[in-house]
Enzyme design. Structure first.
Site, short mmCIF file in Angstrom:
data_model
loop_
_atom_site.label_atom_id
_atom_site.label_comp_id
_atom_site.label_asym_id
_atom_site.label_seq_id
_atom_site.Cartn_x
_atom_site.Cartn_y
_atom_site.Cartn_z
N ASP A 1 38.13 36.01 42.25
CA ASP A 1 37.75 36.12 40.84
C ASP A 1 38.29 37.43 40.29
O ASP A 1 38.23 38.47 40.97
CB ASP A 1 36.22 36.13 40.71
N SER B 1 38.56 45.72 43.74
CA SER B 1 39.86 46.37 43.84
C SER B 1 40.93 45.38 43.40
O SER B 1 40.81 44.77 42.34
CB SER B 1 40.12 46.87 45.27
#
EC number: 4.1.1.65
Length: 293
Positions: free
Chosen positions: A90, A256
């Site tokens: 996602d 990240s």
């Protein structure tokens, strides 16, 4: 002016200490304080907690437990077409397209090279010359678990130490070669569509990068390259690892970036996907051409 200040801070901030301290706070069992902080975080970022397999806040003893929450099994339908590769995380697609020879894309007229991203490992670089790539930024509010775009047998893992610059899109579009300068975990898989690299990029306040087979890879951050090699399934050895399409392969403790690389003429990327599109696990990423008979 603001962008220049943000970039200057990337060099001035004590990134390792900030990451260490945030990691301590995220692993603290603070009882009602932790639950209230999580509730506030949900409110600020408008997170749909019903998508989690544990929608009750009392199930999260630490912020890390919440950051690494699993999605409900029905939250992200997986495209079951065997020739379809799926989006592995996602987030937001920041770059997607073809690799020109060994140039991935450009930032401020400075190209990203496969050589830098893959730390000069020619045996891996050669698989992806003129291939395809996708880069997905995972904001703090998203699920931090990474999944397999297709079924693959693990062949190599590289841990490359490096910096911890922010990977927020506003930074990466103005600061060259962050992905090649930051620490990263490079996972090379052999698939029905040739070789695929799945690269997990470290960044400031990313307290940990983990894989499902090795567990926590970083920290510690000792500045040492680490390299693991694995046998193919055909050898019937204990270290043979095959992960199925849609299965979890790793996670970040705080969001990240994940980068996928594919070989030349092995996949055709979904032409509906563009930079800054929202990415959702299980959506079609590409169509693959089987290399196995």
């Amino acid at each position: 002016m603001l962008e220049k200040i943000q970039i200057l801070l990337q060099y001035l901030l004590p990134k390792y200490w900030i990451t260490y301290l945030v990691g301590l706070g995220a692993s603290w069992k603070g009882g009602w304080i932790t639950r209230y902080a999580i509730l506030l975080f949900i409110h600020i970022y408008k997170i749909d907690i019903k998508e989690s397999d544990k929608p009750n806040l009392t199930d999260y003893a630490t912020f890390n437990a919440f950051f690494t929450r699993k999605l409900h099994k029905n939250a992200r339908p997986i495209d079951t077409n065997p020739s379809t590769l799926i989006i592995p995380a996602d987030g937001i697609i920041t770059q997607i397209g073809k690799i020109s020879q060994t140039n991935i894309f450009q930032v401020k007229n400075a190209p990203y090279h496969l050589d830098g991203l893959l730390a000069g490992h020619d045996n891996i670089i050669d698989y992806f010359i003129n291939g395809s790539f996708v880069i997905i930024y995972i904001p703090p509010q998203n699920c931090h678990r990474i999944y397999m775009p297709c079924t693959g047998t693990l062949r190599e893992v590289l841990y490359i130490p490096g910096n911890l610059f922010s990977v927020h899109p506003k930074i990466t579009k103005n600061m060259p070669n962050i992905f090649s300068r930051n620490e990263r975990v490079i996972c090379l898989f052999e698939t029905n569509f040739g070789y695929m690299a799945q690269i997990l990029i470290g960044a400031i306040i990313v307290g940990s990068i983990e894989t499902t087979w090795l567990g926590t890879i970083t920290p510690p951050r000792e500045g040492i390259v680490r390299h693991w090699r694995y046998s193919s399934n055909n050898t019937n050895t204990d270290d043979s690892i095959t992960l199925q399409k849609g299965h979890e392969m790793g996670l970040f403790k705080l969001g990240s970036t994940v980068i996928n690389l594919f070989g030349d003429k092995k996949v055709i990327l979904n032409n509906l996907l563009q930079p800054y599109d929202i990415a959702r696990i299980g959506m079609p990423l590409a169509q693959g051409y089987s290399q196995r008979k």
